[in-house]
Design a protein around this motif. Structure first.
Motif, PDB file in Angstrom:
ATOM      1  N   ASP A 494       0.833  -1.199   0.000  1.00 39.68           N
ATOM      2  CA  ASP A 494       0.000   0.000   0.000  1.00 39.68           C
ATOM      3  C   ASP A 494       0.870   1.252   0.000  1.00 39.68           C
ATOM      4  OD1 ASP A 494      -2.265  -1.572   0.094  1.00 39.68           O
ATOM      5  OD2 ASP A 494      -2.329  -1.541   2.298  1.00 39.68           O
ATOM      6  N   LYS A 495       0.340   2.293  -0.598  1.00 34.56           N
ATOM      7  CA  LYS A 495       1.041   3.570  -0.627  1.00 34.56           C
ATOM      8  C   LYS A 495       0.364   4.547   0.341  1.00 34.56           C
ATOM      9  CE  LYS A 495       2.911   3.343  -5.317  1.00 34.56           C
ATOM     10  NZ  LYS A 495       2.995   4.003  -6.646  1.00 34.56           N
ATOM     11  N   VAL A 496       1.156   5.271   1.072  1.00 33.54           N
ATOM     12  CA  VAL A 496       0.627   6.259   2.018  1.00 33.54           C
ATOM     13  C   VAL A 496       1.292   7.608   1.752  1.00 33.54           C
ATOM     14  CG1 VAL A 496       0.101   4.592   3.824  1.00 33.54           C
ATOM     15  CG2 VAL A 496       2.360   5.644   3.747  1.00 33.54           C
ATOM     16  N   GLU A 497       0.565   8.662   2.102  1.00 29.58           N
ATOM     17  CA  GLU A 497       1.102  10.011   1.945  1.00 29.58           C
ATOM     18  C   GLU A 497       1.814  10.430   3.218  1.00 29.58           C
ATOM     19  OE1 GLU A 497      -2.239  12.446   0.980  1.00 29.58           O
ATOM     20  OE2 GLU A 497      -1.966  12.209  -1.182  1.00 29.58           O
ATOM     21  N   ILE A 498       2.997  10.973   3.089  1.00 32.71           N
ATOM     22  CA  ILE A 498       3.717  11.510   4.237  1.00 32.71           C
ATOM     23  C   ILE A 498       4.114  12.952   3.938  1.00 32.71           C
ATOM     24  CG2 ILE A 498       4.596   9.272   4.976  1.00 32.71           C
ATOM     25  CD1 ILE A 498       7.296  10.050   3.773  1.00 32.71           C
ATOM     26  N   GLU A 499       4.103  13.772   4.993  1.00 29.75           N
ATOM     27  CA  GLU A 499       4.429  15.183   4.819  1.00 29.75           C
ATOM     28  C   GLU A 499       5.939  15.391   4.680  1.00 29.75           C
ATOM     29  OE1 GLU A 499       2.850  17.342   8.079  1.00 29.75           O
ATOM     30  OE2 GLU A 499       0.774  17.203   7.401  1.00 29.75           O
ATOM     31  N   LYS A 500       6.288  16.371   3.893  1.00 35.82           N
ATOM     32  CA  LYS A 500       7.689  16.778   3.782  1.00 35.82           C
ATOM     33  C   LYS A 500       7.904  18.008   4.655  1.00 35.82           C
ATOM     34  CE  LYS A 500       9.594  16.814  -0.288  1.00 35.82           C
ATOM     35  NZ  LYS A 500       9.834  17.114  -1.722  1.00 35.82           N
ATOM     36  N   THR A 501       9.133  18.257   5.022  1.00 32.67           N
ATOM     37  CA  THR A 501       9.457  19.439   5.820  1.00 32.67           C
ATOM     38  C   THR A 501       9.394  20.681   4.941  1.00 32.67           C
ATOM     39  OG1 THR A 501      10.928  18.090   7.171  1.00 32.67           O
ATOM     40  CG2 THR A 501      11.184  20.470   7.340  1.00 32.67           C
ATOM     41  N   LEU A 502       8.876  21.762   5.492  1.00 31.01           N
ATOM     42  CA  LEU A 502       8.803  23.021   4.750  1.00 31.01           C
ATOM     43  C   LEU A 502      10.197  23.493   4.344  1.00 31.01           C
ATOM     44  CD1 LEU A 502       6.211  25.042   6.886  1.00 31.01           C
ATOM     45  CD2 LEU A 502       5.818  24.109   4.595  1.00 31.01           C
ATOM     46  N   SER A 503      10.262  24.169   3.205  1.00 26.55           N
ATOM     47  CA  SER A 503      11.521  24.797   2.796  1.00 26.55           C
ATOM     48  C   SER A 503      11.744  26.045   3.636  1.00 26.55           C
ATOM     49  CB  SER A 503      11.457  25.178   1.321  1.00 26.55           C
ATOM     50  OG  SER A 503      10.493  26.208   1.126  1.00 26.55           O
ATOM     51  N   PRO A 504      12.984  26.526   3.750  1.00 25.40           N
ATOM     52  CA  PRO A 504      13.232  27.745   4.543  1.00 25.40           C
ATOM     53  C   PRO A 504      12.376  28.920   4.099  1.00 25.40           C
ATOM     54  CG  PRO A 504      15.301  26.661   4.017  1.00 25.40           C
ATOM     55  CD  PRO A 504      14.234  25.934   3.257  1.00 25.40           C
ATOM     56  N   ASN A 505      12.211  29.096   2.801  1.00 25.48           N
ATOM     57  CA  ASN A 505      11.427  30.218   2.304  1.00 25.48           C
ATOM     58  C   ASN A 505       9.950  30.063   2.662  1.00 25.48           C
ATOM     59  OD1 ASN A 505      11.071  32.678   0.717  1.00 25.48           O
ATOM     60  ND2 ASN A 505      10.101  31.373  -0.814  1.00 25.48           N
ATOM     61  N   ALA A 506       9.423  28.844   2.492  1.00 27.65           N
ATOM     62  CA  ALA A 506       8.016  28.601   2.807  1.00 27.65           C
ATOM     63  C   ALA A 506       7.763  28.753   4.302  1.00 27.65           C
ATOM     64  CB  ALA A 506       7.606  27.207   2.332  1.00 27.65           C
ATOM     65  N   ALA A 507       8.693  28.273   5.123  1.00 30.22           N
ATOM     66  CA  ALA A 507       8.542  28.380   6.577  1.00 30.22           C
ATOM     67  C   ALA A 507       8.544  29.841   7.011  1.00 30.22           C
ATOM     68  CB  ALA A 507       9.654  27.616   7.270  1.00 30.22           C
ATOM     69  N   LYS A 508       9.441  30.615   6.436  1.00 30.83           N
ATOM     70  CA  LYS A 508       9.536  32.030   6.811  1.00 30.83           C
ATOM     71  C   LYS A 508       8.263  32.783   6.433  1.00 30.83           C
ATOM     72  CE  LYS A 508      12.722  35.948   6.561  1.00 30.83           C
ATOM     73  NZ  LYS A 508      14.032  36.423   6.038  1.00 30.83           N
ATOM     74  N   LYS A 509       7.756  32.531   5.228  1.00 30.04           N
ATOM     75  CA  LYS A 509       6.531  33.203   4.792  1.00 30.04           C
ATOM     76  C   LYS A 509       5.342  32.795   5.663  1.00 30.04           C
ATOM     77  CE  LYS A 509       7.578  34.072  -0.085  1.00 30.04           C
ATOM     78  NZ  LYS A 509       7.190  33.803  -1.494  1.00 30.04           N
ATOM     79  N   GLU A 510       5.292  31.510   6.007  1.00 28.55           N
ATOM     80  CA  GLU A 510       4.182  31.041   6.837  1.00 28.55           C
ATOM     81  C   GLU A 510       4.228  31.663   8.222  1.00 28.55           C
ATOM     82  OE1 GLU A 510       0.744  29.033   7.980  1.00 28.55           O
ATOM     83  OE2 GLU A 510       1.598  29.521   6.011  1.00 28.55           O
ATOM     84  N   ALA A 511       5.414  31.744   8.802  1.00 26.94           N
ATOM     85  CA  ALA A 511       5.561  32.319  10.136  1.00 26.94           C
ATOM     86  C   ALA A 511       5.213  33.804  10.163  1.00 26.94           C
ATOM     87  CB  ALA A 511       6.980  32.101  10.637  1.00 26.94           C
ATOM     88  N   GLN A 512       5.422  34.485   9.056  1.00 30.48           N
ATOM     89  CA  GLN A 512       5.124  35.919   8.990  1.00 30.48           C
ATOM     90  C   GLN A 512       3.628  36.197   8.980  1.00 30.48           C
ATOM     91  OE1 GLN A 512       7.360  36.962   5.473  1.00 30.48           O
ATOM     92  NE2 GLN A 512       9.235  37.412   6.628  1.00 30.48           N
TER      93      GLN A 512
END
Length: 600
Positions: A494-512
């Protein structure tokens, strides 16, 4: 400024009330139209700025300050993480500092970044504007980009010479061992399984929580000096005391289906309770009138179920059986349990803690709640921490108890029956989340430290100080950063979806996107003039933090004001009509007078 018919009605402070051990200070209007909660108010002045009639006035500090523990996300976090602070560090590109903030409360930031059920996001006030902050994703990003600099500020107290045995190496046991070590105590963990980690290791699939991530954070704990003995099952706490341990923590988790550690009953042997044995002996002379309409039976054995059935059989309308893990002298048979339930007896979960409620020395009922951790001090006084939002009250006219002091298991078993033995985690609260178990481990570490002669103070500062932060103005519309997913094939195909870690740019924008709910202009006085209020609701809609809300009298006041406005509008319409036709009437009068003059 709109004129008012009467002085401004200031929101008067109500009496301080305790909720779940924390003092909550609230203020409200003299009427009941609005409620204002000071601990939620940031002094942003949005409510006053949108009011069309200037009915709201604030007296606030000009300079903003940080208010610890009041942001909705922090209040929702079982471990009390200072979420806005570490989110701001991510926004500044300082992942190590963000991780340091998390480690002030928990020793497993990476684990939580993978598996935390993030109740903080449900309370994030950003969702009132668009979408909540991806707090768990930011936690994972920060932890995976940590450089270990938090260790530079870590302070380990001098050795106290006290030894603590911890049974179970799940999140509660490991967290407790971590903080007890920081306090200078020697912590040793006994784990019956082959590997440490408890449910983090055995209950969470590899694709959700890689073992490498978990083992890395466990190694951080053992590097501080914590000893873990695996494949080592402890049968008796008394044996541990004989081996020189000063305290024992039971963090065994849920031992099986509906099994856990026996919980204490509070004050269940007082003379004003009816003993189950006496009740059953005198059942022939007992009537519904002597019992009342509501009966509570404390216990879980044969005697308890028979007492509950007998009370119901006498015609009592409401019979509740609580504290069902206290079996008394004899276990109830399946037939006795079924008979009581079929008769209408309500049986409450075995993991509820029972506390008697009295008013003027008269028992009013019992309060049920879940506890995070508990234990007895050297004076044999019970200490415990209540899990938020688990309280409920059951009223009663009569309480029957089938639990006595000699019903407690002996100290040769894994039970909290003597000073120095404590319990925490899923074994007493039921199967809960990893972050809740960590919160329990930290809580009980403070109780144990007090028992061993310390102050129970676990506060520490590992992160660098923040620069001056201003409250956020009107937030700009910005989409939530989407976490990328990978499809991973499992052993079964079976195949399952797993999350990847945010990129530095995406993390910074999200935190803002964070609204900085913890940065506030301290409000000293808040007033709302209900005589000029139009009840348009703009102030309530403008508040992201629910500091100003509609009271139970809002709807009635709004209807009354609407009726007044309609009556005034009708009166004004008549007046305006009269004003409009007055020139015409005067003109006609002049014309009539002129015609009359000409005709003469």
């Amino acid at each position: 400024m709109a004129k008012t018919k009467k002085p401004v009605e200031k929101l008067e402070p109500a009496e301080e009330t305790k909720k779940d051990g924390k003092v909550v200070s609230t203020k409200r209007t003299k009427g009941s139209e609005f409620f204002w909660t000071q601990s939620r108010c940031t002094g942003c002045n949005r409510c006053a700025s949108v009011c069309p009639v200037d009915a709201i006035k604030l007296e606030r500090d000009k300079m903003p300050t940080k208010r610890v523990g009041t942001s909705p996300c922090t209040r929702a976090c079982p471990a009390g993480l200072d979420i806005p602070r570490y989110v701001r560090f991510v926004a500044d590109g300082n992942a190590p500092a963000a991780t340091a903030v998390m480690r002030e409360k928990i020793p497993f930031p990476s684990v939580c970044g993978y598996v935390c059920f993030h109740p903080c996001e449900l309370e994030c006030q950003r969702q009132k504007f668009d979408e909540p902050i991806a707090i768990r994703a930011l936690k994972r990003y920060a932890a995976e980009n940590d450089d270990g600099s938090w260790k530079n500020n870590l302070k380990i107290a001098p050795p106290t010479g006290k030894k603590v045995a911890i049974i179970g190496s799940g999140p509660a046991g490991l967290t407790s061992a971590y903080f007890l070590t920081l306090l200078g105590h020697e912590a040793t963990i006994f784990e019956s399984m082959e590997y440490a980690g408890g449910k983090m290791f055995y209950s969470i699939p590899e694709h959700q929580l890689p073992k490498e991530i978990l083992n890395k954070e466990i190694k951080t704990i053992t590097d501080l000096g914590v000893t873990i003995h695996t494949s080592c099952q402890v049968q008796s706490v008394q044996t541990l005391f004989k081996q020189g341990y000063d305290s024992v923590l039971l963090s065994t988790g849920v031992l099986g289906v509906d099994e856990g550690l026996l919980l204490p009953c509070d004050e269940t042997t007082k003379s004003d309770l009816i003993k189950g044995s006496d009740f059953l002996k005198g059942i022939k002379s007992t009537t519904k009138e002597t019992l009342g309409d509501k009966v509570i039976v404390i216990g879980g054995g044969s005697e308890a179920y028979n007492s509950a059935f007998a009370a119901k059989n006498l015609g009592v309308s409401e019979v509740n059986l609580v504290c069902s893990r206290h079996t008394g002298s004899k276990e109830a048979s399946p037939e006795e349990v079924d008979r009581a339930i079929d008769a209408g007896v309500t049986v409450h979960p075995s993991l509820d803690f029972v506390k008697l409620v009295k008013l003027n020395d008269k028992i009013e009922g019992v309060e049920l709640f879940r506890i995070r951790s508990y234990g007895y001090d050297k004076e044999n006084k019970l200490h415990y921490e209540i899990i938020n939002d688990t309280r409920r009250l059951i009223s009663a006219d009569t309480i029957i108890t089938t639990v006595a002091q000699n019903d407690k298991p002996g100290s040769d078993y894994l039970s909290v029956v003597q000073p120095g033995v404590f319990a925490a985690g899923d074994g007493i609260s039921g199967a809960r989340s990893v972050i809740e178990a960590m919160a329990a481990g930290r809580s009980v570490a403070g109780l144990i430290d007090k028992y061993l002669g310390g102050e129970g103070n676990l506060d520490e500062t590992l992160a660098p100080p923040e620069k001056t932060i201003k409250p956020l103005g009107e937030p700009k519309s910005q989409n939530r950063s989407q976490v990328e997913l990978n499809l991973v094939k499992q052993a079964g195909g079976d195949k399952v979806e797993i999350e990847k870690t945010l990129s530095p740019n995406a993390a910074k924008k999200e935190a803002q996107r964070c609204l900085r709910c913890d940065i506030v202009h301290q409000v000293h006085d808040y007033s709302l003039d209900t005589s000029s209020c139009t009840y348009c609701g703009r102030c309530v809609d403008a508040c992201y933090w629910d500091a100003i809300t509609n009271g139970y009298g809002y709807e009635a006041a709004a209807k009354k004001r609407k009726a007044e406005a309609a009556a005034l509008e009708e009166k004004n319409s008549v007046y305006n009509y009269a004003i409009r036709i007055l020139p015409i009437a005067i003109g006609l009068m002049i014309l009539a007078a002129a015609i009359a003059k000409l005709s003469t």
